[in-house]
Each structure stands twice: as C-alpha cells, then as structure tokens.
Design an enzyme around this catalytic site. Structure first.
Site, mmCIF file in Angstrom:
data_model
loop_
_atom_site.group_PDB
_atom_site.id
_atom_site.type_symbol
_atom_site.label_atom_id
_atom_site.label_comp_id
_atom_site.label_asym_id
_atom_site.label_seq_id
_atom_site.Cartn_x
_atom_site.Cartn_y
_atom_site.Cartn_z
ATOM 1 N N ASP A 99 -0.847 -7.400 1.483
ATOM 2 C CA ASP A 99 -0.174 -6.092 1.548
ATOM 3 C C ASP A 99 1.326 -6.293 1.739
ATOM 4 O O ASP A 99 1.869 -6.155 2.830
ATOM 5 C CB ASP A 99 -0.775 -5.282 2.710
ATOM 6 N N HIS A 150 0.813 -1.225 0.000
ATOM 7 C CA HIS A 150 0.000 0.000 0.000
ATOM 8 C C HIS A 150 0.843 1.270 0.000
ATOM 9 O O HIS A 150 0.317 2.362 -0.209
ATOM 10 C CB HIS A 150 -1.033 -0.023 1.136
ATOM 11 N N SER A 205 3.991 1.986 8.283
ATOM 12 C CA SER A 205 3.655 0.984 7.276
ATOM 13 C C SER A 205 4.875 0.459 6.552
ATOM 14 O O SER A 205 5.808 1.213 6.265
ATOM 15 C CB SER A 205 2.748 1.592 6.227
ATOM 16 N N GLY A 206 4.821 -0.816 6.245
ATOM 17 C CA GLY A 206 5.926 -1.437 5.517
ATOM 18 C C GLY A 206 7.044 -1.867 6.442
ATOM 19 O O GLY A 206 7.893 -2.664 6.084
ATOM 20 N N GLY A 243 2.771 6.006 8.930
ATOM 21 C CA GLY A 243 4.201 6.214 8.698
ATOM 22 C C GLY A 243 5.033 5.006 9.106
ATOM 23 O O GLY A 243 6.206 4.907 8.778
HETATM 24 N N1 ARG Z 1 -1.433 2.250 7.055
HETATM 25 C C1 ARG Z 1 -0.569 2.919 7.955
HETATM 26 C C2 ARG Z 1 0.607 3.572 7.224
HETATM 27 O O1 ARG Z 1 0.499 3.812 6.077
HETATM 28 C C3 ARG Z 1 -0.101 2.062 9.053
HETATM 29 C C4 ARG Z 1 -1.174 1.813 9.993
HETATM 30 C C5 ARG Z 1 -0.859 0.968 11.090
HETATM 31 N N2 ARG Z 1 -1.873 1.257 12.025
HETATM 32 C C6 ARG Z 1 -2.026 0.680 13.184
HETATM 33 N N3 ARG Z 1 -2.938 1.104 13.991
HETATM 34 N N4 ARG Z 1 -1.257 -0.307 13.530
HETATM 35 O O2 ARG Z 1 1.579 3.947 7.819
#
Ligand code: ARG
Length: 833
Positions: free
Chosen positions: A689, A637, A783-784, A781
């Site tokens: 993902d 994503h 993510s990944g 932030g």
């Molecule tokens: N989708 C989010 C990103 O782009 C990460 C979200 C993780 N959220 C969580 N509550 N663990 O950074």
C-alpha cells in the site's frame, strides 16, 4: 535612558568576581608580588614592550572606518571584554554618545587609571568603551585587544582570563588617588569577531526600545545574509525597563562555529553575561525569544560560510523591569501552573523566585513538569551550580523530558535561580493537591507520584517512566514472567528481541547459550558472528558488526557505489561510512523540539513534511509526506479504488506547510503531475500500500515545508520504539475529520504480536504500531500520512505509511502501516531518491 539595575539578595552581581576577590583577600600580598613579577616578566620578555591603554578617542579616530578590531589583529592577539563599575561618577546622558566631550573625558580618565595600574609603557593594548548608567553610578563596557609579537609567544599562556582579571582587579582596588572608584571588574576572553568599534558604520546599529514592538532583520533578509558579516545591534531602553527580543523567523547555518547569533546582557560581548548563542533553523512553534535583565542588550550576527541562509527577523520592545524581576509568591489553590518568568520566552538572567505552595492539611502536593529546559554550557547536571530549580533540597537543571515530584507534607517550596549568564526556555509545572491515602482515584499510582490508567500497569510498557507500573506484576496466563520481575506478552518470548531487558525472554530458545540464532531459526556457533563471512542464509550474523567489509546482506546499508556497510542505521548518523558519502546525503534537517503527549494538536511547522491531499470537491481525504521538492509519498489505497477518478492526477491538490485546514498562510498548493501506485498493490489485502506522487512544479522549502528522511532498507525500528503519526483524520472511530493537524505518539509493535493480533493478516510489507491497550491510533483520513521516528542521530525517519486498521484505537487492534524499509528500493527505482 538612565536605569536602575536592581540586583537583589544573594543573587548579587558577579558570582565569579566575588569568588576571585575572596581569593584576593587571602593572598593579597602574594598576588601583588605575582602581579609585579608577571608584569616585569612580560615587559622584559617582550622586546617591543607591552600593554598601553591608548587614549580611547584617539583610538576611535584612528580606526574610525575600520569595522572590527580583528581587522587589526596580528598573528597572535587576544581580545578581552567586560565591564567596569564606576562609583562616584554621576550619570550624564551624553556619556552614551561616543562623540561627546563627556564621553571622551571619562574614557580618557579611566584610560589613565588603568594604564597607571598596569604600569604599561608601549602600545600593544588597545581598548574601547561604551557607557551606560546604573543607580549608583556608571558602567563602562570595554573590549580590549592584546597583540603579542611572534617573538613573545611563550608568554601567551599568561593571558588567561583569570590572570588578566586578577591583575586588573587587584591593581584597580589599590587605586586611591582618583575620585573615580572602580568597584567591579569583569573580563572574558572574547571571539575577536564580536569586538566592534563603537563608531563602526557597517552593519552596526544603535536602537532604542520603546513599549511598541519595532523590527529589525539580518542583512539581506529574507534572500540570504552575505558571508563574512560582522553585525551588531546595540539596544537600549529607558530606566526601569528591560528589553525583550523575539525572532519570529530564524534560519541561520546549522554549524554554529561558522555562523551564529550571540546575545549578551551587556553592551560588550562579555561571556560572563552571555544570554544565548544560537544557530540553525527554528520552526514557528519554537521561536527564540529572550529578555535582558537591565535596560541594555547586545545582539551579534557572525557569518563565515558562503552557504546562504535567509537569516532572521527580530522584534524588540521595552518591558517594565518589574515583569522581569517580579516572580514567586504564596499559592494556596489546590491546583495551578507555575512557570519560569516570561515563559515560554527565555527567562531573564539574574533572577530569583520562590513559590510556596500550601494545600489543605492532610494533603500532599504533586508537581508535574511539562517543560524543563535549563541548559548551560559547562554545567554538571548533578551539581547545577548555575541556573536551577530547587524542590525539597534537590537542585534540577539541564533538560528533562519528564520530571514528576511529590511533596512529603502539605507544603512545598519551589525556588528558581538564574545567574548572570546563559538563559533558556525554563520550565512549566502543574501542581495539584492529592490525598496521600488515595493518591490516584481509579488510576494506578506510579512511584513518582503521577497517575496512569489502570490498564497500563503490568502491560509490558514502561508508562510511569520509572518502571514502577511494571514491577511486582502477577503475570497473567498469556504473559511471560521475566527473571527481573517484569511481565511481557508470551508472544514476545524467543522473538530475538530482548523485551525483558535482562535477556530472560530470549534464553533457551532453541539455540544454546553459546550459539548464534539466525533469522530463520538455524543455530550456529557463536563465533560465526561478525567474522566477515555470511554464515546465516539471511546474513543476520554479519548485521550490526562494526566491520564486515564486502559482506552484503539484507541487514547491510548499501552505498551508491554498491559497497556495503554493516552497521545498524548507518544513514544520516553524521558519520561517513560509505566512501562516496552516500549514507550522509539526502538527510533532512532535524528540528530540535521536545514533543509531549499523544493525540493532540500539532504546532505549525512541527511536522514540516506532512502534506494534505484534497480530492475534487471533497476537501482533505488523505495524507502524504514530502520526500523532495518534486516527490511525495502516500498510500496506494487513496488512488486505487472502485472510482477511476481517484487515479487521475488533475483531480488532486496537494497542500504543504499546512496546519489548519482553513488557513493558507505559508501553505504551498501544488497540483499533481503523476501518480505511481505500486504495481503489486492488492486491494483485498492492502499489501504494497504505497504510492509516489510527482508534483507538477517543485516545492520551495521553508521552515514549515521540509522533506523527511527515508530509512535505508537495512534500517531497524525496534519494537517498543516510540514514533509519531500525524494527520487530519477522524479523531475517533466514525468521527469527524480534524481541522487542526493532530499528532500522536505510538509504539512499534513486535512482528509476531502484530501477526497474532491481526489474525495473520500482516505481510512483510506491513508493520504494526500503536498500543495493545487501545486509545491512541491513526484513523480514517490519516491514510497515506507518515509514521516517523526520531533517531539518536538527531534525524526523523519515516518508518511507515498509514494504511489500515480494524476500527480505530480499539484494544488489541493497533494501526497497520506500510513498512517503508521493505519498499525503499521501489521508491529509489521510481524516483532516484
Ligand atoms: N484506511 C484508513 C484511511 O483511509 C486509515 C486507517 C488507519 N486505521 C487505523 N486504525 N490505524 O484513512
């Protein structure tokens, strides 16, 4: 260079020697007889006769160009080293010079005394000396080699450390004809690789420590030390000084029997005065730093392998002895921190400290150790007979991840003792006064005395560490009452995980007690288990069996040669299970670190696989992890969005070895060559993902840049396991990105609970981790970035990739991660890793 070795009180010089001399008093005559018999036996048994202390300087001359004693070893030789304390000799600085007349004269006198003592006739015993001074005389450091001819090997057992010491001690104490008195002897059996001639030239250094730090490094640093190195650094400082040596960079071969650094609080490699013995790699967040108790220290580097490692860089300096010896005191503040001397450096050998804490009457004292490491070889932690911390009559030693104590009155003493040998990082303890009638205002009081958030009591997790927050709970309507008194979420009943600990949540779940329940709910007779036949459709009856050859199921580890191993988490457990060894290949090196708390700044090098991904001019937007020199793992994503620019490799920069977004020391910035997002990635559901990033150039691994281990598809990360998530994401929902890398400990959440709390949004490619109580989570932030778990094998494995969540850290809304085990095959197909 003349110093004062102050040995105070009951921490007198050599505990082991005292013990032996006590024994000597009791049986002096018997020992004398035994010694005579032993010596007579040795002399007779060895046709070539035995043991002469050669005049030291002749020896030195004859071996001038030969570096180690071991070069002279016969098939069976033993090296002993230690020191002799000489009373009645006044110190002369020339004694420190092996070429001086004073040195030669004194060495020869001691030589004579000792040979007389031992009545030695023939030269098969050689000895070397070095001197340093103490306030009441001189210390002679020696190392000696006994050569035992093959025909006399039956006497080898006689050359035990105790025996040699006994002979020397009783003999020397009986000497009454010389002006020199030997008041103390130590002897330790020594690795011959460390016995070096004091006049050796190659890789032998005599250094003088001053108050300004000076540097030295291992040979070939940083390109790699040569094999078969025998290096020694002898450091002296002036009187009333101790020596501190720190290693800002340290990377030696992992197997300590091949290559190691051995440090002594002595000038001879005397085990009874060893400070520490280390190998492996140390991250900058946990550097090795040691101190001596007196004004001398000896550092050895021994290498045997051809595997080249960079080696070490060291900084040495003289520090006032008072810094080493002064500790303890009376503390009357209501809170504070006590640490071992010189913490976080290793504490010095031979110190005693006592802190007396006194808080206002009516209060009590709580002690919470945030660090406790006092490990020594050969110590039973129930006895702690060497280094220890003592509180209220109990001695503590070894390594403890959590230790909390409460006093019974308003005063408590904490004593610290370190003996002559082996030191460690020590301890750091926070103390605070509390009111015993209300020990934890607005919080839950654990039996250990520590306080935790009220909502953590009776939530199914052992937050106190002693289970006291999960005892005597009145189970709520949505909770299951375990037989042992614990309450667990009802959802955890019959999920095939023993959540109660006594199995009561898994009893009577469809299958009878003597039946095996397959993953799909089918019940089969218990004996289908581990019978080398796949009975359940999913093969779960053959999972985790020590031996089920030929059975391949979703629970098996698949070797490269397609064999199957039916054992839980077979990879990287240091046991070769596959005949082609593929289960032990590609395992990254573990850092042995203690990690504490949740949601806090990470240290540089603590998570060496963490990568920051910067997009165009936006700076950091996503995280990733290092799989190899060329491949990173991240989330789809981050790249598959409504903006096609996100999928263009040249719009991204990767930063490895980073901790602070604004600091680039040791950071490797590399562009991307290719982005492979999973073909089944679904933008609506976040299923699959995962993305692989190929770097345009290979990374160079350093101690802050290292790959993470990938689990095999059969690896199990059980519910309740504490893992770590790291990243520069927002520090709270809607908040700002972090400048310093953050780390948080999160727990793996049971799949059925995960499914319920996400209202059925999780697929089998996802897993939940966090706390149902909220408060700790990944966020925008992150993510990944990786979710990593430390396994008993001593390795970190990546269990998840930060993917999504409802808000951040909300109650009943844990973080959702891509499940790496389910996507493992795809990673292998795309990268070969
Ligand atoms: N989708 C989010 C990103 O782009 C990460 C979200 C993780 N959220 C969580 N509550 N663990 O950074």
């Amino acid at each position: 260079f003349c110093s004062f070795f102050s040995k105070q009180g009951h921490n007198g010089h050599h505990e082991r020697i005292d013990f032996l001399s006590n024994k000597e008093k009791v049986s002096k005559r018997k020992t004398g007889l035994l010694v005579g018999v032993l010596l007579a036996f040795l002399v007779l048994a060895a046709v070539a006769a035995f043991l002469i202390w050669l005049f030291v300087c002749e020896f030195i001359n004859s071996f001038k160009h030969k570096a180690t004693l071991s070069a002279q070893r016969g098939p069976q030789s033993q090296v002993f080293s230690g020191h002799l304390k000489l009373a009645g000799v006044s110190y002369d600085q020339n004694l420190e010079d092996t070429e001086s007349k004073e040195f030669k004269d004194l060495a020869s006198t001691i030589q004579e005394i000792v040979s007389l003592t031992l009545e030695i006739k023939k030269p098969s015993f050689i000895s070397l000396f070095l001197f340093s001074c103490i306030f009441e005389g001189v210390i002679a450091y020696y190392w000696s080699q006994f050569d035992i001819p093959p025909e006399d090997l039956d006497v080898l057992p006689e050359f035990s450390e105790e025996r040699v010491l006994e002979v020397l001690e009783s003999g020397l104490k009986a000497q009454r004809f010389s002006s020199i008195h030997i008041t103390e002897v130590t002897t330790s059996l020594t690795d011959p690789r460390m016995a070096r001639s004091p006049t050796a030239r190659d890789c032998f250094f005599r250094l003088e420590a001053t108050e300004n730090g000076q540097e030295f490094s291992s040979p070939g640093y940083p390109h790699g030390y040569p094999p078969k190195s025998r290096c020694q650094w002898q450091i002296r400082a002036s009187e009333d000084m101790a020596i501190s040596v720190s290693f800002p960079f340290f990377h030696i071969e992992d197997d300590c029997s091949d290559d190691f650094v051995f440090i002594y609080d002595s000038l001879s490699p005397d085990e009874s005065q060893a400070i520490t013995n280390k190998c492996g790699q140390r991250p900058p967040s946990n550097p090795l730093e040691v101190v001596s108790s007196g004004n001398i220290i000896l550092i050895n580097l021994i290498t045997d392998t051809d595997v080249q490692r960079p080696g070490f860089q060291a900084v040495y300096k003289a520090i006032p002895s008072s810094m080493v010896k002064t500790c303890g005191g009376v503390l009357i503040a209501t809170e504070g921190v006590i640490t071992s001397p010189l913490y976080p450096s290793f504490y010095p050998p031979a110190v005693d400290c006592k802190w007396s804490i006194k808080v206002p009457a009516g209060k009590k004292v709580r002690l919470k150790f945030t660090m406790f490491r006092m490990k020594e070889p050969g110590v039973d932690i129930r006895e702690c007979h060497k280094d220890y911390v003592e509180v209220m009559g109990t001695k503590y030693c070894g390594e403890m991840s959590s230790l909390s104590l409460t006093s019974s009155t308003n005063a408590v003493d904490l004593t610290f003792h370190s003996d002559e040998s082996y030191t460690d990082k020590g301890f750091s303890v926070q103390y605070s006064a509390f009111d015993p009638t209300n020990p934890c205002p607005d919080m839950f009081a654990c039996a250990s005395g520590i306080c935790i958030g009220k909502e953590m009591a009776c939530d199914g997790w052992n937050d106190c560490g002693d289970m006291s927050d999960e005892m005597d709970c009145k189970c709520e309507k949505d909770q299951f009452a375990c037989k042992n008194g614990l309450c667990k979420p009802k959802l955890w009943e019959c999920d095939r995980v023993n959540d109660c600990g006594d199995g009561s949540d898994e009893k009577g779940c469809g299958c009878e007690e003597n039946e095996w329940s397959c993953g799909n709910g089918v019940c089969l007779p218990q004996d289908v288990r581990c019978d080398n036949k796949k009975d359940c459709e999913d093969g779960s009856d053959e999972a985790s069996c020590i031996n089920s050859p030929g059975i391949c199921s979703a629970f098996s580890f698949k070797c490269n040669n397609n064999d199957c191993v039916n054992k839980v988490n077979a990879e990287c457990d240091r046991i070769k299970d596959c005949s082609d060894n593929s289960d032990e290949e590609y395992c990254s090196k573990p850092y042995k670190l203690s990690r504490i708390g949740g949601g806090q700044n990470a240290e540089l090098g603590e998570w060496p696989w963490q990568v920051s991904l910067h997009f165009m001019t936006y700076g950091h937007v996503c995280g990733a992890s290092i799989l190899s020199e060329r491949w990173l793992l991240s989330a789809s994503h981050c790249f598959v969005t409504s903006n096609p620019a996100n999928h263009v490799p040249s719009n991204w920069q990767t930063y490895s070895g980073m901790q602070n977004q604004y600091k680039y020391d040791g950071v490797q910035r590399l562009p991307l060559k290719r982005i492979i997002s999973h073909p089944d990635y679904n933008q609506m559901t976040f299923d699959y993902d995962i993305a692989l990033l190929e770097l345009s150039e290979p990374l160079e691994f350093t101690n802050t840049i290292q790959p993470i281990c990938l689990p095999s598809s059969s690896h199990v990360f059980p519910a309740g396991m504490a893992c770590w998530v790291t990243g520069w994401g927002a520090q709270r929902e809607g908040g700002q990105k972090a400048q310093l890398l953050q780390k948080a400990s999160v727990k793996i959440i049971n799949d059925s609970v995960c499914n319920v709390v996400t209202e059925g949004q999780v697929t089998s490619r996802m897993l939940c981790s966090g706390f149902l109580a909220g408060g700790v989570d990944a966020c925008q932030g992150d993510s990944g970035g990786p979710l990593v778990c430390f396994e008993e094998s001593g390795k970190w494995f990546q269990a998840g990739i930060v993917s999504w969540g409802e808000g951040c850290a909300r109650r009943n809304k844990p973080g959702v991660y891509s499940r790496v085990t389910k996507l493992r095959q795809w990673i292998k197909d795309e990268t070969g890793i």
